[in-house]
Design a protein around this motif. Structure first.
Motif, PDB file in Angstrom:
ATOM      1  N   ASP A 173      -9.704  10.055   9.398  1.00 27.40           N
ATOM      2  CA  ASP A 173     -10.907  10.486   8.918  1.00 27.40           C
ATOM      3  C   ASP A 173     -10.555  12.092   8.954  1.00 27.40           C
ATOM      4  O   ASP A 173     -11.434  12.870   8.211  1.00 27.40           O
TER       5      ASP A 173
ATOM      6  N   LYS B 207      -4.589   7.076  21.208  1.00 29.96           N
ATOM      7  CA  LYS B 207      -4.314   5.592  21.745  1.00 29.96           C
ATOM      8  C   LYS B 207      -5.580   5.053  22.247  1.00 29.96           C
ATOM      9  O   LYS B 207      -5.981   4.009  22.085  1.00 29.96           O
ATOM     10  N   THR B 208      -6.126   5.795  23.440  1.00 30.84           N
ATOM     11  CA  THR B 208      -7.127   5.254  24.205  1.00 30.84           C
ATOM     12  C   THR B 208      -8.335   5.306  23.222  1.00 30.84           C
ATOM     13  O   THR B 208      -9.016   4.110  23.477  1.00 30.84           O
ATOM     14  N   THR B 209      -8.672   6.100  22.460  1.00 30.25           N
ATOM     15  CA  THR B 209      -9.768   6.122  21.482  1.00 30.25           C
ATOM     16  C   THR B 209      -9.596   4.832  20.391  1.00 30.25           C
ATOM     17  O   THR B 209     -10.558   4.132  20.432  1.00 30.25           O
TER      18      THR B 209
ATOM     19  N   GLY C 107     -10.303   5.848  14.841  1.00 38.56           N
ATOM     20  CA  GLY C 107     -10.948   5.396  15.985  1.00 38.56           C
ATOM     21  C   GLY C 107     -12.458   5.999  16.100  1.00 38.56           C
ATOM     22  O   GLY C 107     -13.059   5.350  17.093  1.00 38.56           O
TER      23      GLY C 107
ATOM     24  N   SER D  14      -4.733  10.466  29.222  1.00 40.61           N
ATOM     25  CA  SER D  14      -4.484   9.389  30.239  1.00 40.61           C
ATOM     26  C   SER D  14      -3.427   9.556  31.112  1.00 40.61           C
ATOM     27  O   SER D  14      -2.283  10.149  30.662  1.00 40.61           O
TER      28      SER D  14
ATOM     29  N   GLY E 259       0.395   9.217  26.971  1.00 41.43           N
ATOM     30  CA  GLY E 259       1.559   9.614  26.108  1.00 41.43           C
ATOM     31  C   GLY E 259       2.366  10.722  26.527  1.00 41.43           C
ATOM     32  O   GLY E 259       3.463  11.074  26.331  1.00 41.43           O
TER      33      GLY E 259
HETATM   34  N1  LIG Z   1     -11.486  12.643  14.469  1.00 40.02           N
HETATM   35  C1  LIG Z   1     -10.575  11.818  15.185  1.00 40.02           C
HETATM   36  N2  LIG Z   1     -10.348  11.946  16.336  1.00 40.02           N
HETATM   37  C2  LIG Z   1      -9.846  11.200  17.230  1.00 40.02           C
HETATM   38  C3  LIG Z   1      -9.349  10.082  16.729  1.00 40.02           C
HETATM   39  N3  LIG Z   1      -8.695   9.348  17.823  1.00 40.02           N
HETATM   40  C4  LIG Z   1      -8.485  10.199  18.518  1.00 40.02           C
HETATM   41  N4  LIG Z   1      -9.165  11.291  18.540  1.00 40.02           N
HETATM   42  C5  LIG Z   1      -9.372  12.291  19.430  1.00 40.02           C
HETATM   43  O1  LIG Z   1      -8.046  12.905  19.779  1.00 40.02           O
HETATM   44  C6  LIG Z   1      -8.092  13.145  21.217  1.00 40.02           C
HETATM   45  C7  LIG Z   1      -7.288  12.432  22.186  1.00 40.02           C
HETATM   46  O2  LIG Z   1      -7.220  10.954  21.778  1.00 40.02           O
HETATM   47  P1  LIG Z   1      -7.072   9.948  22.929  1.00 40.02           P
HETATM   48  O3  LIG Z   1      -7.521   8.531  22.655  1.00 40.02           O
HETATM   49  O4  LIG Z   1      -7.517  10.707  24.284  1.00 40.02           O
HETATM   50  O5  LIG Z   1      -5.442  10.318  23.008  1.00 40.02           O
HETATM   51  P2  LIG Z   1      -4.368   9.236  23.537  1.00 40.02           P
HETATM   52  O6  LIG Z   1      -3.426   8.824  22.763  1.00 40.02           O
HETATM   53  O7  LIG Z   1      -4.965   8.482  24.366  1.00 40.02           O
HETATM   54  O8  LIG Z   1      -3.933  10.450  24.734  1.00 40.02           O
HETATM   55  P3  LIG Z   1      -2.865  10.113  25.848  1.00 40.02           P
HETATM   56  O9  LIG Z   1      -3.330   9.040  26.491  1.00 40.02           O
HETATM   57  O10 LIG Z   1      -3.148  11.416  26.826  1.00 40.02           O
HETATM   58  O11 LIG Z   1      -1.470  10.189  25.491  1.00 40.02           O
HETATM   59  C8  LIG Z   1      -9.608  12.874  21.750  1.00 40.02           C
HETATM   60  O12 LIG Z   1     -10.236  14.341  21.583  1.00 40.02           O
HETATM   61  C9  LIG Z   1     -10.335  12.171  20.659  1.00 40.02           C
HETATM   62  O13 LIG Z   1     -11.445  12.263  20.608  1.00 40.02           O
HETATM   63  C10 LIG Z   1      -9.734   9.612  15.317  1.00 40.02           C
HETATM   64  O14 LIG Z   1      -9.446   8.485  15.058  1.00 40.02           O
HETATM   65  N5  LIG Z   1     -10.533  10.564  14.627  1.00 40.02           N
END
Ligand SMILES: Nc1nc2c(ncn2[C@@H]2O[C@H](COP(=O)(O)OP(=O)(O)OP(=O)(O)O)[C@@H](O)[C@H]2O)c(=O)[nH]1
Ligand SMILES: [Mg+2]
Length: 578
Positions: free
Chosen positions: A117, A15-17, A145, A39, A62
């Motif tokens: 990806d 999500k954050t990414t 992302g 997060s 999440g």
């Molecule tokens: N290869 C790849 N890695 C990703 C992508 N999106 C996120 N990641 C990785 O996945 C992990 C979690 O990503 P976050 O964006 O922090 O996930 P989140 O949903 O915000 O997590 P919470 O906020 O804790 O629920 C990180 O290490 C990111 O670098 C993507 O599109 N491709």
């Protein structure tokens, strides 16, 4: 148009990414968020769309331990951005977040299957298919992302949906739920939140609830840009001079003064994900607040939520009910209901048309101004609702209530007339509770008012069952002449006196009205001749005993015929000419 989009999805699904890829802003600001790679708190970022629209993005955590934070973030949003990891597919909080969005009435949005990806095409297709079934009707876009693939399509889908969403109620009174509080050097305490309704501008006088405190807004920003006035749906930062940072917290509300009731109870229609039994203790999420509460079930699908702290709610607000997990939610029917279960009232509230709502609210007379402040109806809806009731002098009455009250009052006066025919009235204060509406209601009741008493129309005192006793007393008095007799029934004596048939003397003695007239005449004649009369002389003239002579003369003193000087009496000046 001012819209807020909230992310949703399982921990680590990206999500954050994705928010960062879309907006350029990293919303994981806390050191702990950076260290743990998850997060923890809500993040905010403006998202510019190709057509120029700026949406507000709320990024939520999440992790299952932070679902309560997700609820606070999701309460103010218009659209969801569901994020699902292509490799993992839907997981526990994917489902729980979706359920919460539904309970909050957030049914429109876009789903992103991310991390495209890192999976092969077949896995991606399977994931997209799964998500389609999860959110039927919502566009599903495969994105990354990291590489930025699919982001343009995602923006386009968001723009298409945003163009189609109904605007929030700008014509409703101002209400903003605080989600962040911070201090800025030179500015002081600043609160941020999504403006649920109304508008906020510099110089506005608002009320901080539930602290119940007046505050003045010094300046307003939307997405870091100063504005004169922010509109419903926008993310607002407002500076509040004179308010300490510690005086405000997430969950508080800034509202137009007097427009929303503060209440420890909410009447809601329940939506249960799991059966919620009567008496269940849980956490009630409303706005950005979370408050411990207890469920009191009313009828089939309604409940009263009894809260440990007050809320400022309005009809139609959504609540989420959680314990360890999300148990269900509800839609507010009445933000300030009376205590107690009332199935009929609840049914009327549930029907939802303005007339039913007003009828349900007017369970006892209500001031029309107060009705508006109950946050249930406004404008034309209120006018339409008021047609269903009777309005007198600014008070609204239910016609049935008035009829029942009239019938009850009539019945009490009828019983009173039988039980106490000599005084068939009741004191006004006894007839109705001492409520502010009592004087207005009295004017609408079928009673006659004389002095401080109410009577059935045309009712007058009568002897009723005492007629025989009255006849006997009068016979006795006629035979006694000037000699006083003891009256056994003081009420009867008072009544007969009010009818001009007897005269009451001291010590419970009475004489007939005729005899008293004779006695007065004796006194007048003697005084005319001798200038005065003594007790002994009056006793001789009247042929009565000493006690009776004294009682008669004392009554004449009281009546103003005579004045006593030592043991003599003279006529009062006014009586001499008679
Ligand atoms: N290869 C790849 N890695 C990703 C992508 N999106 C996120 N990641 C990785 O996945 C992990 C979690 O990503 P976050 O964006 O922090 O996930 P989140 O949903 O915000 O997590 P919470 O906020 O804790 O629920 C990180 O290490 C990111 O670098 C993507 O599109 N491709
Ligand atoms: Mg995150």
């Amino acid at each position: 148009m001012a819209l807020t989009v909230g992310t949703a999805g399982h921990v680590d699904h990206g999500k954050t990414t994705l928010v960062r890829a879309l907006t350029g802003k990293d919303t994981d600001r806390l050191p702990e968020e950076r260290a743990r790679g998850i997060s923890i708190d809500l993040g905010y970022a403006p998202l510019q769309l190709p057509d120029g629209t700026i949406l507000s993005l709320v990024d939520v955590p999440g992790h299952e331990r932070f679902v309560r934070t997700m609820v606070a973030g999701a309460t103010g949003i218009d659209l969801f951005l569901l994020v699902v990891d292509a490799a993992e597919g839907a997981r526990a909080q994917t489902h729980e977040h979706l359920a919460i969005l539904r309970l909050l009435g957030v049914v429109r949005g876009v789903a992103a299957v991310t991390k495209a990806d890192v999976v092969d095409e077949e896995t991606l297709e399977l994931a997209v298919e799964e998500v389609r079934e999860l959110v039927p009707g919502a566009p599903v876009v495969a994105v990354s992302g990291v590489t930025g693939a699919g982001l343009d399509e995602l923006r386009a889908e968001l723009a298409a949906i945003a163009a189609d969403v109904e605007q929030r109620r700008a014509d409703f009174p101002t209400r903003l739920f605080v989600d962040r509080v911070f201090t800025l050097r030179g500015i002081g305490t600043v609160v941020t939140g999504t403006l649920w309704s109304g508008s906020v501008g510099a110089g506005d006088q608002l009320r901080l609830e539930p602290a119940d405190r007046d505050v003045r807004v010094r300046s307003v920003q939307v997405h870091d840009v100063a504005v004169d006035r922010a509109a419903a749906g926008q993310r607002v930062a407002a500076s509040l001079p004179g308010v300490e940072r510690g005086d405000v917290r997430r969950g508080d509300a800034l509202v137009a003064p007097g427009a929303f009731p503060r209440s420890y109870r909410l009447e809601v229609s329940l939506e249960e994900l799991e059966p919620i039994v009567d008496g269940t203790r849980l956490t009630v999420h409303h706005g950005t607040s979370r408050i411990p509460g207890r469920v009191v079930r009313v009828g089939e699908a309604h409940a009263q939520l009894r809260l440990a702290a007050p809320v400022v709610a309005a009809r139609g607000d959504r609540v989420v009910l959680r314990a360890e997990t999300t148990l269900g939610g509800g839609v507010v029917l009445d933000p300030a209901p009376p205590r107690g279960r009332d199935v009929d009232r609840d049914r009327l509230l549930g029907e939802g048309d303005p007339r039913s709502i007003v009828r349900a609210l007017v369970y006892e007379p209500v001031q029309v101004d107060a009705l508006a402040a109950r946050a249930l109806l406004a404008g034309d809806d209120l006018d339409e609702g008021l047609d269903a009731v009777r309005v007198t002098d600014g008070w609204a009455f239910d016609e049935d209530w008035l009829e029942e009250t009239s019938a009850a009052v009539e019945e009490r006066l009828r019983v009173r007339a039988v039980e106490a025919p000599l005084e068939p009235g009741l004191a006004l204060a006894e007839l109705l509770p001492t409520e502010p509406w009592a004087p207005v209601v009295l004017g609408l009741l079928p009673v006659e008012r004389r002095g401080g008493m109410a009577y059935l129309p045309g009712a007058s005192a009568s002897l009723g069952a005492r007629a025989e006793a009255a006849a006997m007393l009068e016979q006795r008095l006629a035979a006694a002449g000037l000699a006083a007799s003891k009256a056994e029934d003081p009420e009867l004596a008072r009544y007969l006196e009010s009818e001009g048939r007897v005269v009451r003397l001291g010590d419970g003695y009475v004489v007939s009205a005729g005899a008293y007239g004779v006695a007065q005449e004796l006194v007048r004649t003697e005084c005319a001749a001798a200038g005065e009369i003594t007790l002994a002389r009056f006793r001789d003239l009247g042929g009565v005993g000493r006690r009776d002579a004294q009682l008669l003369l004392e009554r004449m003193d009281v009546d103003g015929l005579t004045r006593r000087i030592g043991d003599r009496r003279v006529l009062r000046r006014a009586s001499r000419t008679l």
